[in-house]
Write a protein that holds these residues in place. Structure first.
Motif, PDB file in Angstrom:
ATOM      1  N   UNK A 142       0.833  -1.204   0.000  1.00 42.22           N
ATOM      2  CA  UNK A 142       0.000   0.000   0.000  1.00 42.22           C
ATOM      3  C   UNK A 142       0.874   1.264   0.000  1.00 42.22           C
ATOM      4  N   UNK A 143       1.928   1.246   0.821  1.00 37.95           N
ATOM      5  CA  UNK A 143       2.818   2.411   0.899  1.00 37.95           C
ATOM      6  C   UNK A 143       3.512   2.642  -0.440  1.00 37.95           C
ATOM      7  N   UNK A 203       3.325   5.791  -3.243  1.00 38.08           N
ATOM      8  CA  UNK A 203       4.497   6.456  -3.824  1.00 38.08           C
ATOM      9  C   UNK A 203       4.400   6.475  -5.343  1.00 38.08           C
ATOM     10  N   UNK A 204       4.049   5.341  -5.925  1.00 33.63           N
ATOM     11  CA  UNK A 204       4.008   5.210  -7.382  1.00 33.63           C
ATOM     12  C   UNK A 204       2.865   6.017  -8.000  1.00 33.63           C
ATOM     13  N   UNK A 208       6.161  10.260  -0.824  1.00 33.58           N
ATOM     14  CA  UNK A 208       7.531   9.952  -0.427  1.00 33.58           C
ATOM     15  C   UNK A 208       7.498   9.228   0.917  1.00 33.58           C
ATOM     16  N   UNK A 209       6.839   8.067   0.929  1.00 29.80           N
ATOM     17  CA  UNK A 209       6.763   7.252   2.139  1.00 29.80           C
ATOM     18  C   UNK A 209       7.974   6.328   2.139  1.00 29.80           C
ATOM     19  N   UNK A 210       8.709   6.333   3.225  1.00 31.68           N
ATOM     20  CA  UNK A 210       9.935   5.531   3.333  1.00 31.68           C
ATOM     21  C   UNK A 210       9.807   4.511   4.459  1.00 31.68           C
ATOM     22  N   UNK A 211      10.291   3.334   4.207  1.00 30.75           N
ATOM     23  CA  UNK A 211      10.382   2.320   5.263  1.00 30.75           C
ATOM     24  C   UNK A 211      11.726   2.544   5.937  1.00 30.75           C
ATOM     25  N   UNK A 236       0.401  -0.222 -16.389  1.00 31.80           N
ATOM     26  CA  UNK A 236       1.371  -1.205 -15.902  1.00 31.80           C
ATOM     27  C   UNK A 236       0.797  -2.138 -14.846  1.00 31.80           C
ATOM     28  N   UNK A 237      -0.143  -1.642 -14.048  1.00 28.18           N
ATOM     29  CA  UNK A 237      -0.641  -2.411 -12.914  1.00 28.18           C
ATOM     30  C   UNK A 237      -1.974  -3.104 -13.183  1.00 28.18           C
TER      31      UNK A 237
END
Length: 144
Positions: A53-54, A58-59, A64-67, A123-124
């Protein structure tokens, strides 16, 4: 693995209003919010779904969610993420719906309150998004 005591101490010292799934803290120098998710309290079906989901956010939205990492506390896994800090009110439901439609999402029931939107993506395939539940689902795979 991150240091559990260090993360929990930082979250306590810089805490913001708690979200529905996360403990939230600000990172003032970086202009980001730090989020601590207890994997047992997750709203999605699995950690894999949560991370997916994160990445979809972003896509699809340029977020700009970062792990940032993971830690264990009292035998429970925690996922640490960060995202840019935005100061302001959460959009109303009509504002959120209008914003998604403006980005190409299709509202299958424009007069309803279901919350599901469909995005045809080259693409998805077709992606269903429910912002009320913060969930994404692939309806069908792309033929590419």
């Amino acid at each position: 693995m991150l240091n559990a005591e260090g993360v929990r101490s930082y979250m306590d010292q810089h805490k913001m209003q708690r979200g529905s799934e996360h403990r939230v803290a600000d990172v003032i120098d970086a202009g980001r919010a730090l989020k601590d998710l207890d994997a047992h309290a997750i709203a999605t079906e699995s950690i894999y779904d949560y991370i997916t989901d994160q990445q979809l956010a972003n896509h699809l939205f340029g977020d700009d969610i970062r792990i940032e990492g993971f830690y264990q506390h009292l035998g429970r896994l925690h996922v640490i993420t960060s995202q840019p800090y935005v100061n302001g009110p959460h959009p109303t439901w009509p504002q959120l719906k209008a914003g998604l439609v403006n980005q190409g999402f299709i509202d299958p029931s424009p007069y309803g309150q279901s919350g599901s939107f469909i995005l045809p993506h080259p693409d998805l395939g077709e992606v269903e998004m429910n912002p009320r539940a913060n969930q994404w689902h692939w309806l069908c795979q792309s033929t590419r």
